[in-house]
Design a protein around this motif. Structure first.
Motif, short mmCIF file in Angstrom:
data_model
loop_
_atom_site.label_atom_id
_atom_site.label_comp_id
_atom_site.label_asym_id
_atom_site.label_seq_id
_atom_site.Cartn_x
_atom_site.Cartn_y
_atom_site.Cartn_z
N VAL A 162 0.87 -1.17 0.00
CA VAL A 162 0.00 0.00 0.00
C VAL A 162 0.91 1.23 0.00
O VAL A 162 1.92 1.26 0.70
CB VAL A 162 -0.90 0.02 1.25
CG1 VAL A 162 -1.73 1.28 1.31
CG2 VAL A 162 -1.79 -1.22 1.29
N ASP A 163 0.56 2.24 -0.78
CA ASP A 163 1.35 3.47 -0.79
C ASP A 163 0.90 4.34 0.38
O ASP A 163 0.08 5.26 0.23
CB ASP A 163 1.17 4.20 -2.12
CG ASP A 163 2.17 5.33 -2.31
OD1 ASP A 163 2.75 5.78 -1.30
OD2 ASP A 163 2.37 5.77 -3.45
N HIS A 164 1.42 4.06 1.57
CA HIS A 164 0.99 4.77 2.77
C HIS A 164 1.39 6.24 2.75
O HIS A 164 0.69 7.09 3.32
CB HIS A 164 1.54 4.08 4.01
CG HIS A 164 0.94 2.73 4.26
ND1 HIS A 164 -0.35 2.58 4.71
CD2 HIS A 164 1.43 1.48 4.10
CE1 HIS A 164 -0.62 1.29 4.83
NE2 HIS A 164 0.44 0.61 4.46
N LYS A 165 2.51 6.54 2.12
CA LYS A 165 2.91 7.95 2.01
C LYS A 165 1.86 8.73 1.24
O LYS A 165 1.48 9.85 1.63
CB LYS A 165 4.28 8.06 1.33
CG LYS A 165 4.79 9.50 1.23
CD LYS A 165 6.17 9.55 0.59
CE LYS A 165 6.66 10.99 0.46
NZ LYS A 165 8.00 11.05 -0.16
N VAL A 185 -1.87 15.26 14.11
CA VAL A 185 -1.82 13.88 13.62
C VAL A 185 -1.78 12.94 14.81
O VAL A 185 -1.07 13.17 15.78
CB VAL A 185 -0.62 13.62 12.69
CG1 VAL A 185 -0.79 14.33 11.38
CG2 VAL A 185 0.69 14.02 13.33
N LEU A 186 -2.57 11.88 14.73
CA LEU A 186 -2.69 10.90 15.81
C LEU A 186 -2.12 9.58 15.32
O LEU A 186 -2.70 8.92 14.45
CB LEU A 186 -4.15 10.76 16.21
CG LEU A 186 -4.50 9.79 17.33
CD1 LEU A 186 -3.70 10.06 18.59
CD2 LEU A 186 -6.00 9.87 17.62
N MET A 201 2.99 7.32 6.34
CA MET A 201 1.90 8.30 6.28
C MET A 201 2.35 9.66 6.80
O MET A 201 1.95 10.70 6.27
CB MET A 201 0.70 7.80 7.10
CG MET A 201 -0.04 6.64 6.46
SD MET A 201 -1.47 6.11 7.44
CE MET A 201 -2.57 7.53 7.25
N LEU A 202 3.19 9.66 7.81
CA LEU A 202 3.71 10.91 8.36
C LEU A 202 4.54 11.66 7.31
O LEU A 202 4.49 12.89 7.23
CB LEU A 202 4.55 10.64 9.60
CG LEU A 202 5.01 11.88 10.38
CD1 LEU A 202 3.83 12.66 10.92
CD2 LEU A 202 5.96 11.48 11.51
#
Length: 343
Positions: A162-165, A185-186, A201-202
């Motif tokens: 998965v392309d989390h970025k 952001v949590l 993701m961050l």
């Protein structure tokens, strides 16, 4: 090389009998710990694993393995379901085990699955340095890495990612387009470590923030866990610091639910006061009417499982396949910016 010759090589390396090597392989308790450790090390060096293929009988299913970080993680379910659906189509059963976010457990599970006859493994890494277990598996053994990439993964390993970025970027961009600038952001921590997918993701969050001409602010980062009470306390602590903000991006729906819980207890209205965005498109987001990101986990898992069966059938595949099919599921938890506040 046949099995007997390989065992003789190990016996020669360690300075023991073939019988002793066989006893170690079969977990016989009569071997002392020092000899056992020496034999196990030698077995690893030659890439030896017992793969006890089940005899093919009519109506008898073969096995594949699925290693996941946590059985109870609600976002994992679509991945498990996708793998099981494809396995059933191929007349295979799935041995599913959780690593409990432990790299040590991942190694043990890989070995035990091979020894119990799994013809291949779909591997869902639990930590940034997962992949060490793959270095101990013969290169010819079919294995597919699912969802997230990690360090130490051997070359030529097939990965369906998965392309989390991109997902982090997608969610942040959506909130920025609604006028929000101070977006908290949590993130989750598991056994004291951050999730590899959420670290990606961050990166996407930071990219969107910086593209908007804003600076990344560490004080807007909140750390929760899969325990709702812990996440609720983390939100309470964040609010006590009186940092102005207008939106929270939970890097999974369970974390976002923790934010919901903490905010509603303080009579903070969603989305009138604070917008809340989740990730994974689980039952939590559906029940709450929460905007979330659908990472199409079930489709990606099906793709990974089909890749595994191609490897089992000796078909050549690309080393890495990144799947970017995520999309926003817009519901009722995000609204236009009406001003930053402290609570």
């Amino acid at each position: 090389m046949d099995r007997k010759k390989r065992l003789a090589d190990v016996a020669r390396m360690v300075g023991c009998s073939i019988t002793t090597v066989s006893r170690v392989i079969n977990n016989n308790s009569s071997v002392n710990d020092r000899t056992r450790q020496a034999v196990e090390k030698a077995l690893q060096e030659i890439g030896y694993f017992e793969n006890k293929k089940m005899p093919e009988r009519e109506g008898k299913k073969q096995l594949i393995g699925l290693i996941i970080p946590n059985m109870l993680a609600i976002g994992i379910y679509p991945f498990v379901k996708g793998v099981m659906e494809v396995a059933d189509l191929h007349n295979f059963n799935v041995i599913t085990s959780e690593s409990n976010h432990s790299v040590v457990n991942e190694t043990k599970l890989c070995k035990s699955m091979i020894e119990c006859g799994a013809q291949g493994i779909v591997f869902f890494p639990c930590a940034p340095h997962s992949g060490e277990c793959l270095l101990q598996i013969p290169k010819s053994y079919p294995i597919v890495v699912l969802d997230r990439s990690t360090k130490n993964i051997p070359e030529n390993t097939v990965s369906v990612l998965v392309d989390h970025k991109y997902n982090g970027y997608l969610g942040t961009k959506y909130l920025l387009n609604l006028g929000h600038k101070n977006i908290a952001v949590l993130m989750g921590t598991y056994n004291g470590e951050r999730s590899p997918s959420q670290l990606e993701m961050l990166k996407g969050y930071r990219k969107a923030i910086e593209e908007a001409g804003l600076q990344f602010r560490e004080e807007l980062t909140i750390y929760g866990t899969t325990n709702i009470d812990v996440t609720t306390r983390a939100i309470d602590e964040f609010l006590s610091r009186k940092i102005p903000f207008s939106a929270i991006f939970g890097f999974n729906d369970l974390l976002a639910f923790g934010a919901y819980n903490a905010l509603t207890k303080r009579d903070i209205k969603i989305p009138e006061d604070v917008s809340v965005l989740g990730h994974d498109s689980t039952i939590f987001s559906e029940v709450l009417g929460m905007t979330t990101i659908d990472n199409r986990g079930i489709e990606i898992a099906r793709f990974a499982a089909e890749a595994l069966f191609s490897l089992i059938d000796k078909k050549k595949l690309l080393e890495i396949t990144t799947v970017s099919k995520s999309s926003l599921m817009i519901r009722n938890s995000c609204g236009r910016f009406h001003g930053d506040k402290v609570y």
